[in-house]
Structures are given as C-alpha cells and as structure tokens.
Design a protein around this motif. Structure first.
Motif, PDB file in Angstrom:
ATOM      1  N   ALA A  67      71.055   6.980  -0.038  1.00 50.02           N
ATOM      2  CA  ALA A  67      72.222   6.139  -0.281  1.00 50.02           C
ATOM      3  C   ALA A  67      72.265   5.657  -1.731  1.00 50.02           C
ATOM      4  O   ALA A  67      73.336   5.598  -2.344  1.00 50.02           O
ATOM      5  CB  ALA A  67      72.214   4.946   0.677  1.00 50.02           C
ATOM      6  N   LEU A  68      71.105   5.332  -2.299  1.00 50.95           N
ATOM      7  CA  LEU A  68      71.061   4.901  -3.699  1.00 50.95           C
ATOM      8  C   LEU A  68      71.447   6.037  -4.639  1.00 50.95           C
ATOM      9  O   LEU A  68      72.153   5.828  -5.636  1.00 50.95           O
ATOM     10  CB  LEU A  68      69.661   4.383  -4.041  1.00 50.95           C
ATOM     11  CG  LEU A  68      69.277   3.028  -3.438  1.00 50.95           C
ATOM     12  CD1 LEU A  68      67.829   2.691  -3.742  1.00 50.95           C
ATOM     13  CD2 LEU A  68      70.197   1.923  -3.961  1.00 50.95           C
ATOM     14  N   GLU A  69      71.003   7.250  -4.328  1.00 54.08           N
ATOM     15  CA  GLU A  69      71.388   8.407  -5.143  1.00 54.08           C
ATOM     16  C   GLU A  69      72.886   8.645  -5.062  1.00 54.08           C
ATOM     17  O   GLU A  69      73.535   8.973  -6.062  1.00 54.08           O
ATOM     18  CB  GLU A  69      70.629   9.652  -4.671  1.00 54.08           C
ATOM     19  CG  GLU A  69      69.185   9.705  -5.104  1.00 54.08           C
ATOM     20  CD  GLU A  69      69.030   9.742  -6.609  1.00 54.08           C
ATOM     21  OE1 GLU A  69      69.792  10.479  -7.270  1.00 54.08           O
ATOM     22  OE2 GLU A  69      68.161   9.015  -7.133  1.00 54.08           O
ATOM     23  N   ALA A  94      72.416   1.363   1.739  1.00 55.21           N
ATOM     24  CA  ALA A  94      71.010   1.403   1.331  1.00 55.21           C
ATOM     25  C   ALA A  94      70.265   0.169   1.833  1.00 55.21           C
ATOM     26  O   ALA A  94      69.145   0.266   2.354  1.00 55.21           O
ATOM     27  CB  ALA A  94      70.911   1.505  -0.192  1.00 55.21           C
ATOM     28  N   MET A  95      70.889  -0.998   1.724  1.00 55.97           N
ATOM     29  CA  MET A  95      70.264  -2.228   2.209  1.00 55.97           C
ATOM     30  C   MET A  95      70.172  -2.226   3.735  1.00 55.97           C
ATOM     31  O   MET A  95      69.181  -2.691   4.317  1.00 55.97           O
ATOM     32  CB  MET A  95      71.052  -3.437   1.729  1.00 55.97           C
ATOM     33  CG  MET A  95      71.037  -3.643   0.223  1.00 55.97           C
ATOM     34  SD  MET A  95      69.360  -3.805  -0.429  1.00 55.97           S
ATOM     35  CE  MET A  95      68.806  -5.285   0.400  1.00 55.97           C
ATOM     36  N   ASN A 101      64.630   0.059   8.512  1.00 54.23           N
ATOM     37  CA  ASN A 101      63.276   0.605   8.431  1.00 54.23           C
ATOM     38  C   ASN A 101      62.231  -0.476   8.701  1.00 54.23           C
ATOM     39  O   ASN A 101      61.236  -0.236   9.390  1.00 54.23           O
ATOM     40  CB  ASN A 101      63.031   1.229   7.053  1.00 54.23           C
ATOM     41  CG  ASN A 101      63.880   2.456   6.787  1.00 54.23           C
ATOM     42  OD1 ASN A 101      64.091   2.831   5.646  1.00 54.23           O
ATOM     43  ND2 ASN A 101      64.402   3.073   7.846  1.00 54.23           N
ATOM     44  N   VAL A 102      62.476  -1.670   8.148  1.00 50.13           N
ATOM     45  CA  VAL A 102      61.568  -2.791   8.415  1.00 50.13           C
ATOM     46  C   VAL A 102      61.579  -3.131   9.902  1.00 50.13           C
ATOM     47  O   VAL A 102      60.521  -3.373  10.518  1.00 50.13           O
ATOM     48  CB  VAL A 102      61.971  -4.026   7.575  1.00 50.13           C
ATOM     49  CG1 VAL A 102      61.131  -5.232   7.963  1.00 50.13           C
ATOM     50  CG2 VAL A 102      61.820  -3.737   6.093  1.00 50.13           C
ATOM     51  N   TYR A 126      74.711  -6.084   6.611  1.00 47.51           N
ATOM     52  CA  TYR A 126      74.952  -5.058   5.590  1.00 47.51           C
ATOM     53  C   TYR A 126      75.806  -3.926   6.153  1.00 47.51           C
ATOM     54  O   TYR A 126      76.664  -3.376   5.448  1.00 47.51           O
ATOM     55  CB  TYR A 126      73.631  -4.498   5.066  1.00 47.51           C
ATOM     56  CG  TYR A 126      72.917  -5.442   4.121  1.00 47.51           C
ATOM     57  CD1 TYR A 126      73.494  -5.808   2.905  1.00 47.51           C
ATOM     58  CD2 TYR A 126      71.661  -5.968   4.444  1.00 47.51           C
ATOM     59  CE1 TYR A 126      72.836  -6.679   2.039  1.00 47.51           C
ATOM     60  CE2 TYR A 126      71.004  -6.832   3.578  1.00 47.51           C
ATOM     61  CZ  TYR A 126      71.595  -7.183   2.382  1.00 47.51           C
ATOM     62  OH  TYR A 126      70.952  -8.041   1.521  1.00 47.51           O
ATOM     63  N   TYR A 127      75.588  -3.585   7.414  1.00 48.34           N
ATOM     64  CA  TYR A 127      76.388  -2.555   8.074  1.00 48.34           C
ATOM     65  C   TYR A 127      77.857  -2.985   8.134  1.00 48.34           C
ATOM     66  O   TYR A 127      78.771  -2.195   7.845  1.00 48.34           O
ATOM     67  CB  TYR A 127      75.821  -2.318   9.476  1.00 48.34           C
ATOM     68  CG  TYR A 127      76.453  -1.180  10.254  1.00 48.34           C
ATOM     69  CD1 TYR A 127      76.977  -0.069   9.618  1.00 48.34           C
ATOM     70  CD2 TYR A 127      76.516  -1.230  11.642  1.00 48.34           C
ATOM     71  CE1 TYR A 127      77.540   0.973  10.350  1.00 48.34           C
ATOM     72  CE2 TYR A 127      77.075  -0.204  12.378  1.00 48.34           C
ATOM     73  CZ  TYR A 127      77.584   0.895  11.719  1.00 48.34           C
ATOM     74  OH  TYR A 127      78.142   1.924  12.457  1.00 48.34           O
TER      75      TYR A 127
END
Length: 246
Positions: A67-69, A94-95, A101-102, A126-127
């Motif tokens: 997502a950052l890319e 990305a966030m 993931n956490v 964030y979603y």
C-alpha cells in the motif's frame, strides 16, 4: 482455465476467496439462526467464519508495504484531486493493514496480553477513512464524466426535448433533476469499472460502520454486504479491465 490459474496464483485473489467464504458463513449462520436452525450448526459456521478471518489476516501480512508503494506511485498523478484521494486512500489502507497485522499477533497468541478490541477499532477506523476517500474519488470521477456528457449534449444541441421551458421553478427543478439522473445512469452504464467501484465501496462501508457502532445493522446484512463486495473484487481480478484506474 488460464484465467483461473492466474487468479489462484495471486495472494490477493486467495484473500478475496477467503473473504467471500467468511462473509458467506456469516450470512448462512444468521439465516439459520433466524429460521430456528440448530445451535450446533450456527456455532460451527461462526467458528468457521472466525478461522477464515484469521486466515485472511495471515494472507495480508506485508500488505502495508504494498500500500505504501502504491501511495508513492500515486503521488505523481497529474490530476490534483485524484492524486490527493488515491494517495490518502493507500496511506489509510497501509495503516489499516498494519493494525490488522498487530491484531493477528494477538489472535494467534503471540502477544496474549494485546488489547484486541482497541486494535480492532483502530484498524476499522482506518478502513472507514479509506472507504470514505474512495467514495469521494468515485463522486469526483462521476461529476467529471457527467459534465463531459452534458457538454457533449449541449454541443450537439440535443437534449431529447428536455430543454423545454417550464411554467414555474418547481417544474424547472424537476426537469433538471430528470436530466441529471439520465446523465448519471448513462455515465455509470458506459463505465462498468466506475459502477463496480461505487457498489463495492458502498457495500464495504457498512462493515466498519457496524463494527465501530456508528450504524448498527445485523450480522446477516453485514455478511451480505461483505459477500457482495468480495464477489465484485474477485471479478476485477479475473477481468482486470473492470478495475478502476488509477
């Protein structure tokens, strides 16, 4: 068959399949519950839904970097509004993936003391932001296309008789709304990728709204929305021309 082979080789495609199956379980469990189905069957579907959700989180490990890319690439878009919306959407995604993931580490027991509810709320916030930005981008593209369509009609001097003078302001307003509605329908019909993106984002919007308690519905409705958006996502992977660009 070749399209299916390409589809199954993509991790994103597998995640979409897991997502569709997860929400299908939610719909089936709610339907069974409402129809007085056996508690064991409902519990089994709920457990399967949870396992599929955990599997999806595993498949999304590392998605934050992607997502950052994508955000870095979208910075170079020439259209200012598109550049802002697409970049902000990727950053929120990305966030969202990072929080997800956490949360995965907590659900798998790697960090048993993790406050899962707090991280779940963070990820859904964030979603939600990403979906709002996506819908704003869709609205912007629809407005641009509608303006072009209307300009083309005026240039040809043919509005199919809709430019007739009305007797009063209310009738004029009604005529203008009819014209705008016809143009909107024509624009969406002629742009399947945009139509699919609008429907997909609108369906997904109910998921974080429900999870965050901003607009409570029921598990069956949320599951149906998630299943619909998942099927549309799978279609865009199978047929890349249906994916809205950039």
């Amino acid at each position: 068959m070749e399209a299916w082979v390409r589809f199954s080789a993509q991790s994103q495609a597998k995640e979409r399949l897991f997502r569709a199956a997860q929400y299908a379980c939610a719909v089936a469990a709610e339907a069974l519950r409402r129809n007085g189905g056996g508690g064991g069957a409902v519990r089994g579907l709920r457990q399967l839904e949870a396992h599929l959700g955990l599997g999806r989180k595993l498949l999304r490990l590392g998605s934050s970097a992607e997502a950052l890319e994508a955000a870095k690439r979208s910075i170079h878009l020439s259209d200012t509004v598109l550049r802002f919306c697409v970049t902000l959407s990727h950053l929120n995604r990305a966030m969202y993936y990072a929080c997800d993931n956490v949360l995965w580490t907590g659900k798998t027991g790697l960090f048993p003391n993790l406050d899962q509810e707090k991280w779940s709320h963070r990820s859904f916030r964030y979603y939600l932001f990403a979906l709002i930005v996506n819908l704003s981008r869709d609205a912007y593209e629809i407005r641009i296309l509608m303006e072009r369509e209307a300009a083309g009609k005026r240039a040809k001097g043919s509005e199919n008789g809709c430019q007739l003078r009305a007797d009063n302001g209310l009738q004029q307003l009604g005529l203008r709304l009819q014209i705008q509605l016809r143009i909107l329908i024509r624009v969406l019909r002629n742009n399947p990728p945009l139509l699919l993106d609008v429907v997909k984002n609108a369906c997904d919007l109910f998921i974080p709204l429900d999870k965050l308690g901003l607009y409570k519905t029921n598990p069956g409705f949320v599951g149906l929305c998630g299943l619909t958006s998942s099927i549309l996502s799978i279609l865009t992977i199978l047929h890349p021309w249906l994916k809205l660009k950039p």
